[in-house]
Design a protein around this motif. Structure first.
Motif, mmCIF file in Angstrom:
data_model
loop_
_atom_site.group_PDB
_atom_site.id
_atom_site.type_symbol
_atom_site.label_atom_id
_atom_site.label_comp_id
_atom_site.label_asym_id
_atom_site.label_seq_id
_atom_site.Cartn_x
_atom_site.Cartn_y
_atom_site.Cartn_z
ATOM 1 N N ALA A 25 78.264 52.979 61.273
ATOM 2 C CA ALA A 25 78.150 51.754 61.871
ATOM 3 C C ALA A 25 79.577 51.630 61.808
ATOM 4 O O ALA A 25 79.663 51.144 61.493
ATOM 5 C CB ALA A 25 77.027 51.127 61.595
ATOM 6 N N ASN A 28 69.368 45.819 60.710
ATOM 7 C CA ASN A 28 68.664 47.266 61.785
ATOM 8 C C ASN A 28 68.488 47.834 60.270
ATOM 9 O O ASN A 28 67.822 48.220 59.219
ATOM 10 C CB ASN A 28 70.604 47.670 61.238
ATOM 11 N N PRO A 47 74.146 53.221 62.753
ATOM 12 C CA PRO A 47 74.811 53.648 62.374
ATOM 13 C C PRO A 47 74.224 55.192 61.882
ATOM 14 O O PRO A 47 72.683 55.490 63.203
ATOM 15 C CB PRO A 47 74.467 53.655 60.389
#
Lengths: 206, 396, 335
Positions: free
Chosen positions: B141, B223, C302
Motif C-alpha cells: 500500500a 484495512n 496493500p
C-alpha cells in the motif's frame, strides 16, 4: 511530579560500598562465584573463564536475567596503536563483557571474564542465549576471540579474508597513519587560485 | 491381478516423487532491493513460495565507529553517534552524553533536561512515522507513505528550528544543550534559548499528531487486507524476544511491559504520565500498533513537558577542555528502535579508551533467521519490515 | 466523396487496413489516457501534485514525454536471457490486448467484428497474455522474474475460472454470446444486467483485477518482494509495451464488464437513434468510471499474499459464481 530532574541525575555515589545496587550485585556475585563491583550504577561481576557459561545459566534461571543485551570485549593493553595510552600500567588481557537484563524491573548485570590476549578461547553462549550468536561473531572478528561451540563463526561485518582484529589496540587506524589527528595537517591545503597567467589549471593532465 | 491400496499408494507416491523432484532455489534478496532499508542482504533458500534457512548478511555499511571513537574527543563523538540510527539521530546522542556526564558527575540544569526530553520524543515520533510510512509500502500500500511523511516533515521542521539539523542535530553538549544559534529573543550568548514560538508551535503540532494517528489508524488498521497480512504473522514469544535481545516496541509487542523510560532515569520521564504500550501476540500487527500508540504517548509526554518546562540555564559549568575521569559505566536509553546503550570506558583522557555501542537494530535483526524459518516469501518482507531496523544502526 | 469512401471501405482489404490502423491508434491513446488518469488520481489521493511541468498545464504531456524517453533507451537484454522468447513476450501481451478490442461494441453496429461467440472469444484471448507473462518471467534469466512469472501463471489460472463463470449469468439472461447481442438484450429488457447479476459483476471485477495483476493482486510484480517480478529485466520500449498492455487491458476488461453488466453503450433515457453518436461516449464514460474504481483500489489496498489469493479464488469466488449461475438458470426457466 514525583521527583525533580536533579534528583534523577544525582544517582552517582562515590563510595561503592554505599551504593544501593551493591547488595544485589553481591547476591549475584555470590551465586555465580565471582566478585562484584558497582561503578556509576553499573554492576560488573567478574567470573573465571571456567564458570563463564554456568554464570550465565545461573543469572538467567535464578535471577531472571533473560534479556541478552550485548557482548563485547575491552582490549586492556599497554601498547596502543590508536588513541591515548593508559595512564597506569595494566595487566595485558582481553576483558570479555556480556550485559544481561531482566524485562520486568530493569535490573542489569554485566558479567566479565579475563582472557589471554594471545589465545583467547571461551565457550560459546549460544546455547544459553540465542541472541549471543551475532554478538560473538562480532567479537570474534573484532578481537579474535574463539567461541567454542559456536555454530557459525564467520565474518559478520568485515569482508572475507580480512586480516587482523580491528578493535584490538594493536590494530592501527589506517587513516590516522596517513593523516595524524588532531593537528594542523588535518586541514587540507586550499586549491590554489588560478592566476591570470595560468589559465590551464582546469585540466592539469593535458 | 489386483493391487491392494497400500501398493497403489506406494506406486503413486513413487511416481510423484519422480515427477516432482524439485530443487531449492537460493534467492539473494538485496543488498540492492526495494525493501531492505538500505543495504541488507538476505540469502534465502526457497522451495516454491516457502523460505527455509534465511541468513541475513550485514556489514555493507560498517563504518567502524567503535574504533573511530577511540581517537575522538568526547565533544566530537556526539557528531558520530548521530549517524548511527539516522532516522532518530537526536535520540542517539542522549545515552552517550548521559554516560559521559555520569562519569564527570555533572548535574544538568532542568531546563536543558526538558529540552533534551522534548527533542528525544520528537525524534521518536519522527522515527515511528517513518515506520508508519514504510511498513504499509512493504505490504503493497503506497498511500500511507505520503500521509506519514508529510507529518514527519512538520516534526522535523520543529526539530530543525531548535537544533539546526533535521537528521543529525548534534545538539547536546556535555552538561547541557547547545544554545540555539541566534534564535533567542536577544543576541546575548547566555540567553539564547529555544526559538520564541517553538513551544506554542510544538503544542499545536502535537495536538495535530493525535488527529494524524487517528487518520493513520483509519487508513491502515481499518484495512482488511493489512489485517490479513499481519495478524498472526511473525509471532515472537516474549522469551525468544528477550533471548535475542529484542527491545523497544518489538519486545513490548510480545507482551513485556518494559520501557527504559520508566526504569532508567536518564531523562526526567518520572515527571510525566504516560503508558507503556504492550501487545499481546508479538505478531507484525502488534508491532505496528505498538508504534502507533507510542506516537500518541510521545505526543502526550511532549505536551506535558512543554506545559511544565522550567526556566533556567541551558548548560552546567564544565571545564573548557573536557576530560572524563577514570571509570566505566553502561548507560542505556529507550530509543525509538529499542535499547540503545553505550559502555563507556574512560581513562581520564580527552577521548574514551573504549566505547561499546549497543544498538537496538543489531539485536532486533539478529532474530531474523529464527523468525523467517519456513515462512512464505511475502512474509519475509512483512516480518523484516515490522522489526523496523535501520542499517546504520545495525552495522554501526 | 462519401460514395467514394463507402466504395473504398467495401473493399475487404482496405477496410481491414482501416480497422487495423484504428486499433493501432487506439491502444496508445487508451494507454496514455488511463495512465495519465492513474498518475493524476494517485497524486490526488496521496496529497501530492503529480506531474506538473510537461506540456504546460497539469503536466498533460508527461506520458508522451515518457513514451519518447522509453524509445530512446538502450534495449538491454540480459546475457542469461533466452533472446527470442524475451523479445516475443511483450509483443504477445500487447497482441492479446489488441485482439480483445475487436469484439467490443462501441455503439450499434460500431464493432470491429461482431462474432457470434464474442464473449467466449474475449475470455479465451484474455488468457493469452498469461503465456506472454510466463514467457517474460521464464526467459529473463532472473530468479525474481521466474518467481513473478510463475506467480502470474498460478494467479491467472485461479482467476480465469471465476472470470468465465461470472460471465455465464449474463449470457444466460441474454441468451446469446455475441457482445452486441448482449447489449441489445439489455436495451430490450430496459435495465442493465447488474441489477440481477450484481454477484456476477462483483466477481468479474475482482477477477479482472487479478487478471490485470493490479493491487491488491499484484503479486507477480510485487515491488517490495520481487523487485519488479517478471518485468525486472525489461527496459526501454519492451517495458513500454507491457506498460501499454496493462492500461489497454484495464480498458478492455472494463469495457467487457460494462458491456456485460452495465448496458454497454446504452443509457436509459437516451433514444436509440442517438446511440450511434452518443454510444462511444457513453461506453467510454462507463469504462472510465470502472477504471477509476480500479485505480482507487490500487492506491488504497496493500497486496494479498499468494496463498490468500488462491484461497479467495478457489474457496470463495468460484463457489459463489457457481451458485450465481444455478440461481440465474433456475430463475430464467421459472420466470
Amino acid at each position: 511530579m514525583s521527583s525533580s530532574p536533579s534528583e534523577t541525575e544525582a544517582a552517582v555515589e562515590t563510595e561503592p560500598q554505599a551504593h544501593p545496587l551493591q547488595e544485589y550485585a553481591d547476591e549475584v556475585a555470590g551465586a555465580v562465584g565471582g566478585t562484584a563491583e558497582v561503578q556509576f550504577d553499573t554492576i560488573k561481576v567478574s567470573v573465571s573463564n571456567d564458570s563463564w557459561v554456568d554464570a550465565h545459566l545461573t543469572a538467567r534461571d535464578r535471577f531472571g536475567l533473560v534479556f541478552f543485551s550485548w557482548l563485547s570485549a575491552i582490549d586492556w593493553s599497554n601498547q596502543v596503536e590508536v588513541g591515548d595510552p593508559l595512564s597506569d600500567e595494566v595487566e595485558e588481557r582481553l576483558e570479555l563483557l556480556s550485559a544481561l537484563g531482566d524485562i520486568t524491573e530493569g535490573r542489569m548485570v554485566t558479567l566479565s571474564t579475563d582472557l589471554d590476549p594471545e589465545t583467547p578461547v571461551i565457550p560459546s553462549l549460544v546455547e544459553v542465549y540465542a541472541g549471543a550468536n551475532w554478538h560473538e561473531r562480532e567479537a570474534h572478528e573484532m578481537f579474535g576471540i574463539d567461541f567454542l561451540g559456536h555454530p557459525n563463526l564467520a565474518h559478520l561485518y568485515l569482508p572475507d579474508g580480512f586480516l587482523g582484529h580491528p578493535l584490538r589496540k594493536s590494530f592501527p587506524l589506517l587513516t590516522r597513519e596517513v593523516k595524524p589527528w588532531p593537528g594542523k595537517v588535518d586541514v587540507e591545503a586550499m586549491p590554489e587560485k588560478p592566476s591570470k597567467d595560468e589559465p590551464s589549471t582546469e585540466n592539469p593532465e593535458s | 491381478m489386483t493391487i491392494d491400496s497400500a501398493t497403489m499408494r506406494h506406486l503413486s507416491e513413487a511416481q510423484v516423487s519422480v515427477e516432482l523432484e524439485t530443487e531449492d532455489m537460493t534467492l539473494n534478496i538485496g543488498p540492492q532491493h526495494p525493501s531492505t532499508h538500505g543495504v541488507l542482504r538476505l540469502v534465502a533458500k526457497i522451495d516454491g513460495e516457502r523460505a527455509y534457512d534465511v541468513q541475513p548478511v550485514i556489514g555493507y555499511m560498517h563504518r567502524g565507529y567503535e574504533k573511530i571513537c577511540e581517537v575522538r574527543s568526547y565533544p566530537q563523538i556526539t557528531t558520530i553517534v548521530n549517524r548511527i540510527d539516522w532516522v532518530s539521530g537526536y535520540a542517539n546522542e542522549i545515552p552517550f552524553i548521559v554516560a559521559a556526564e555520569k562519569l564527570m558527575e555533572v548535574e544538568v540544569p532542568p531546563r536543558a533536561q526538558y529540552i533534551r526530553l522534548v527533542l528525544t520524543e520528537m525524534a521518536r515520533i519522527s522515527s515511528h512515522l517513518v515506520f508508519m510510512a514504510s511498513y504499509p509500502l512493504e505490504l503493497g500500500a503506497a498511500t500511507p507513505l505520503f500521509f506519514a511523511l508529510r507529518e514527519r516533515e512538520r516534526v522535523l521542521e520543529l526539530l530543525e528550528s531548535v537544533t539546526g539539523g533535521r537528521f543529525h542535530p548534534n545538539f547536546n553538549r556535555i552538561g547541557g544543550v547547545k544554545p540555539a544559534a541566534g534564535a533567542g529573543p536577544t543576541q546575548k550568548k547566555t540567553t539564547q534559548d529555544l526559538p520564541s514560538d517553538f513551544l506554542s508551535e510544538t503544542m499545536d503540532a502535537m495536538e495535530h499528531m493525535f488527529k494524524i494517528c487517528d487518520e493513520l489508524e483509519d487508513l491502515v488498521a481499518g484495512n482488511e487486507i493489512i489485517l490479513a497480512r499481519t495478524r498472526g504473522v511473525g509471532k515472537v514469544p516474549v522469551e525468544v524476544a528477550a533471548a535475542y535481545g529484542l527491545s523497544g516496541p518489538n519486545l513490548r509487542a510480545s507482551g513485556a511491559a518494559f520501557d527504559l523510560r520508566k526504569i532508567e532515569h536518564y531523562l526526567p520521564y518520572d515527571d510525566f504520565e504516560f503508558d507503556v504500550v504492550t501487545g499481546t501476540n508479538g505478531d507484525c500487527w502488534d508491532r505496528w500498533y505498538c508504534r502507533l500508540q507510542e506516537i500518541r504517548e510521545s505526543a502526550k509526554i511532549i505536551q506535558q513537558a512543554i506545559d511544565g518546562i522550567p526556566s533556567g540555564d541551558l548548560q552546567a559549568k564544565v571545564p573548557k577542555m573536557i576530560k572524563v575521569p577514570k571509570g566505566e559505566t553502561y548507560v542505556r536509553a529507550e530509543n525509538p528502535k529499542g535499547e540503545m546503550g553505550y559502555y563507556l570506558v574512560s581513562d581520564g583522557n580527552l577521548g574514551p579508551y573504549r566505547l561499546k555501542i549497543r544498538s537496538a537494530s543489531f539485536s532486533n535483526l539478529s532474530i531474523l533467521p529464527w523468525a523467517l524459518e519456513g515462512v512464505l516469501v511475502p512474509d519475509i518482507i512483512a516480518i523484516m519490515g515490522s522489526l523496523d531496523f535501520v542499517l546504520g544502526d545495525v552495522d554501526r | 466523396m462519401i460514395e467514394l469512401l463507402t466504395d473504398l471501405f467495401s473493399n475487404f482489404w482496405i477496410s481491414l487496413a482501416g480497422k487495423l490502423a484504428l486499433v493501432a491508434l487506439m491502444i496508445p491513446l487508451i494507454g496514455m489516457a488511463l495512465g495519465f488518469a492513474e498518475i493524476k488520481l494517485s497524486a490526488k489521493m496521496q496529497a501530492r501534485v503529480g506531474p506538473y511541468f510537461a506540456g504546460g498545464r497539469w503536466g498533460w504531456a508527461q506520458l508522451i514525454a515518457d513514451g519518447i524517453k522509453f524509445f530512446q533507451k538502450e534495449d538491454i537484454i540480459p546475457a542469461a536471457a533466452d533472446r527470442p522468447v524475451f523479445k516475443m513476450a511483450p509483443m504477445l501481451v500487447l497482441v492479446s490486448t489488441v485482439a480483445l478490442l475487436v469484439v467490443i461494441p462501441f455503439g450499434p453496429g460500431l464493432i470491429f467484428q461482431d462474432l457470434s461467440v464474442g464473449i467466449f472469444y474475449a475470455l479465451a484471448i484474455s488468457s493469452l497474455s498469461t503465456i506472454g507473462i510466463l514467457m517474460a518471467g521464464w526467459s529473463s534469466g532472473n530468479k525474481y522474474s521466474l518467481i513473478g512469472g510463475l506467480r502470474a501463471a498460478g494467479q491467472l489460472i485461479a482467476y480465469e475460472l471465476p472470470l468465465v463463470l461470472a460471465v455465464v449469468g449474463s449470457v444466460i439472461m441474454a441468451g446469446t454470446m455475441s457482445m452486441s447481442g448482449i447489449v441489445e438484450a439489455q436495451i430490450e429488457a430496459g435495465f442493465p444486467y447488474v441489477i440481477f447479476q450484481f454477484v456476477g459483476f462483483g466477481i468479474f471485477i475482482v477477477a479482472a483485477l487479478a487478471e490485470l495483476t493490479r493491487i491488491p493482486f499484484d503479486m507477480p510484480i510485487a515491488e517490495s518482494e520481487l523487485v519488479m517480478g517478471y518485468l525486472t529485466e525489461y527496459s526501454g520500449f519492451r517495458f513500454l509495451f507491457f506498460f501499454l498492455a496493462e492500461f489497454a487491458n484495464m480498458f478492455t476488461l472494463s469495457a467487457i464488464a460494462v458491456t456485460l453488466f452495465l448496458g454497454g453503450y446504452w443509457l436509459p433515457g437516451i433514444p436509440e437513434s442517438a446511440l450511434e453518436l452518443a454510444g462511444p461516449a457513453i461506453l467510454l464514460g462507463k469504462v472510465f468510471l470502472l477504471a477509476f474504481v480500479m485505480i482507487w483500489f490500487r492506491w488504497t489496498f496493500p497486496r494479498f499474499r499468494e496463498d490468500q489469493l488462491q484461497t479467495l479464488a478457489w474457496k470463495w469466488l468460484i463457489p459463489l459464481a457457481l451458485v450465481n449461475i444455478a440461481v440465474t438458470g433456475i430463475l430464467k426457466v421459472v420466470l
